[in-house]
Design a protein around this motif. Structure first.
Motif, PDB file in Angstrom:
ATOM      1  N   LYS A  76     -11.390 117.483  32.152  1.00  0.00           N
ATOM      2  CA  LYS A  76     -12.310 116.946  31.145  1.00  0.00           C
ATOM      3  C   LYS A  76     -12.109 117.596  29.791  1.00  0.00           C
ATOM      4  N   ASN A  77     -12.036 118.910  29.738  1.00  0.00           N
ATOM      5  CA  ASN A  77     -11.961 119.611  28.466  1.00  0.00           C
ATOM      6  C   ASN A  77     -10.669 120.393  28.264  1.00  0.00           C
ATOM      7  N   THR A  78      -9.818 120.421  29.285  1.00  0.00           N
ATOM      8  CA  THR A  78      -8.599 121.219  29.214  1.00  0.00           C
ATOM      9  C   THR A  78      -7.449 120.466  29.855  1.00  0.00           C
ATOM     10  N   VAL A  79      -6.285 120.579  29.241  1.00  0.00           N
ATOM     11  CA  VAL A  79      -5.060 120.072  29.861  1.00  0.00           C
ATOM     12  C   VAL A  79      -4.194 121.285  30.181  1.00  0.00           C
ATOM     13  N   THR A  80      -3.692 121.330  31.389  1.00  0.00           N
ATOM     14  CA  THR A  80      -2.799 122.402  31.797  1.00  0.00           C
ATOM     15  C   THR A  80      -1.405 121.819  31.979  1.00  0.00           C
ATOM     16  N   VAL A  81      -0.429 122.445  31.347  1.00  0.00           N
ATOM     17  CA  VAL A  81       0.954 121.986  31.431  1.00  0.00           C
ATOM     18  C   VAL A  81       1.798 123.139  31.967  1.00  0.00           C
ATOM     19  N   ASP A  82       2.454 122.916  33.067  1.00  0.00           N
ATOM     20  CA  ASP A  82       3.280 123.951  33.690  1.00  0.00           C
ATOM     21  C   ASP A  82       4.760 123.631  33.520  1.00  0.00           C
ATOM     22  N   LEU A  83       5.559 124.678  33.499  1.00  0.00           N
ATOM     23  CA  LEU A  83       7.008 124.527  33.492  1.00  0.00           C
ATOM     24  C   LEU A  83       7.567 125.398  34.613  1.00  0.00           C
ATOM     25  N   GLN A  84       8.006 124.757  35.680  1.00  0.00           N
ATOM     26  CA  GLN A  84       8.636 125.473  36.790  1.00  0.00           C
ATOM     27  C   GLN A  84      10.108 125.623  36.473  1.00  0.00           C
ATOM     28  N   MET A  85      10.574 126.848  36.445  1.00  0.00           N
ATOM     29  CA  MET A  85      11.963 127.131  36.072  1.00  0.00           C
ATOM     30  C   MET A  85      12.666 127.786  37.249  1.00  0.00           C
ATOM     31  N   ASN A  86      13.658 127.094  37.790  1.00  0.00           N
ATOM     32  CA  ASN A  86      14.421 127.593  38.933  1.00  0.00           C
ATOM     33  C   ASN A  86      15.859 127.857  38.527  1.00  0.00           C
ATOM     34  N   ASN A  87      16.546 128.636  39.351  1.00  0.00           N
ATOM     35  CA  ASN A  87      17.953 128.953  39.110  1.00  0.00           C
ATOM     36  C   ASN A  87      18.175 129.383  37.659  1.00  0.00           C
ATOM     37  N   LEU A  88      17.369 130.330  37.230  1.00  0.00           N
ATOM     38  CA  LEU A  88      17.425 130.756  35.827  1.00  0.00           C
ATOM     39  C   LEU A  88      18.748 131.424  35.502  1.00  0.00           C
ATOM     40  N   LYS A  89      19.181 131.230  34.264  1.00  0.00           N
ATOM     41  CA  LYS A  89      20.435 131.771  33.772  1.00  0.00           C
ATOM     42  C   LYS A  89      20.156 132.672  32.574  1.00  0.00           C
ATOM     43  N   PRO A  90      21.043 133.619  32.299  1.00  0.00           N
ATOM     44  CA  PRO A  90      20.821 134.480  31.121  1.00  0.00           C
ATOM     45  C   PRO A  90      20.628 133.679  29.831  1.00  0.00           C
ATOM     46  N   GLU A  91      21.275 132.533  29.736  1.00  0.00           N
ATOM     47  CA  GLU A  91      21.131 131.726  28.517  1.00  0.00           C
ATOM     48  C   GLU A  91      19.771 131.044  28.408  1.00  0.00           C
ATOM     49  N   ASP A  92      18.940 131.159  29.431  1.00  0.00           N
ATOM     50  CA  ASP A  92      17.561 130.652  29.351  1.00  0.00           C
ATOM     51  C   ASP A  92      16.636 131.664  28.675  1.00  0.00           C
ATOM     52  N   THR A  93      17.158 132.850  28.381  1.00  0.00           N
ATOM     53  CA  THR A  93      16.351 133.873  27.721  1.00  0.00           C
ATOM     54  C   THR A  93      15.904 133.388  26.354  1.00  0.00           C
ATOM     55  N   ALA A  94      14.599 133.415  26.115  1.00  0.00           N
ATOM     56  CA  ALA A  94      14.030 132.908  24.860  1.00  0.00           C
ATOM     57  C   ALA A  94      12.526 133.137  24.874  1.00  0.00           C
ATOM     58  N   VAL A  95      11.921 132.891  23.724  1.00  0.00           N
ATOM     59  CA  VAL A  95      10.465 132.761  23.677  1.00  0.00           C
ATOM     60  C   VAL A  95      10.151 131.292  23.917  1.00  0.00           C
ATOM     61  N   TYR A  96       9.279 131.032  24.862  1.00  0.00           N
ATOM     62  CA  TYR A  96       8.908 129.672  25.227  1.00  0.00           C
ATOM     63  C   TYR A  96       7.543 129.342  24.642  1.00  0.00           C
ATOM     64  N   TYR A  97       7.471 128.153  24.027  1.00  0.00           N
ATOM     65  CA  TYR A  97       6.258 127.712  23.353  1.00  0.00           C
ATOM     66  C   TYR A  97       5.761 126.399  23.944  1.00  0.00           C
ATOM     67  N   CYS A  98       4.474 126.300  24.094  1.00  0.00           N
ATOM     68  CA  CYS A  98       3.813 125.064  24.457  1.00  0.00           C
ATOM     69  C   CYS A  98       3.413 124.343  23.166  1.00  0.00           C
ATOM     70  N   ALA A  99       3.535 123.017  23.148  1.00  0.00           N
ATOM     71  CA  ALA A  99       3.198 122.264  21.943  1.00  0.00           C
ATOM     72  C   ALA A  99       2.584 120.919  22.309  1.00  0.00           C
TER      73      ALA A  99
END
Length: 121
Positions: A76-99
C-alpha cells in the motif's frame, strides 16, 4: 518524504551470491518503473535491470543476463525491489543504486544512496 533505501551490499567471493533490497516510500511507487543501476570507479553509471510498473521485467544489461534477477512487491505505502545476484564476478564490483521513474517518463527521478558490492577474485 520520498525515500529509497538500499540494503544488502557487502563483500563476496567470485561465484558467490548477494541479494540487494530497496524499500521505496513517499510516492505511489506502484505506478513507477523501478530499476537498479551501478557505478564502478572510473566508469559511467550503468543500468542493470528494470522492473516495469505494469509488472514483469523490461530490461537486463547484457553483462548480467542469466545471473541477476529483479523482482518487486507492491504494498500500500511501500514498494520493495530486490536484485538477486548469482555467480558474481569481480567486474560486478560497484556501488549499486535503486532508482524510480514515473510511468511514461524518460528519466529516473528518484535515487537511493547506494550500497557497495565488492566481489573478490
Amino acid at each position: 518524504q520520498v525515500q529509497l533505501v538500499e540494503s544488502g551490499g557487502g563483500l563476496v567471493q567470485a561465484g558467490g551470491s548477494l541479494r540487494l533490497s530497496c524499500a521505496a516510500s513517499g510516492r505511489t511507487f506502484s505506478s513507477y518503473d523501478m530499476a537498479w543501476f551501478r557505478q564502478a570507479p572510473g566508469n559511467e553509471r550503468e543500468r542493470v535491470a528494470t522492473s516495469s510498473w505494469r509488472g514483469g521485467t523490461t530490461y537486463y544489461a547484457d553483462s548480467v543476463k542469466g545471473r541477476f534477477t529483479i523482482s518487486r512487491a507492491n504494498a500500500k505505502n511501500t514498494v520493495t525491489v530486490d536484485l538477486q545476484m548469482n555467480n558474481l564476478k569481480p567486474e560486478d564490483t560497484a556501488v549499486y543504486y535503486c532508482a524510480a521513474r514515473m510511468m511514461g517518463a524518460r528519466m529516473f527521478e528518484y535515487w537511493g544512496q547506494g550500497t557497495q558490492v565488492t566481489v573478490s577474485s
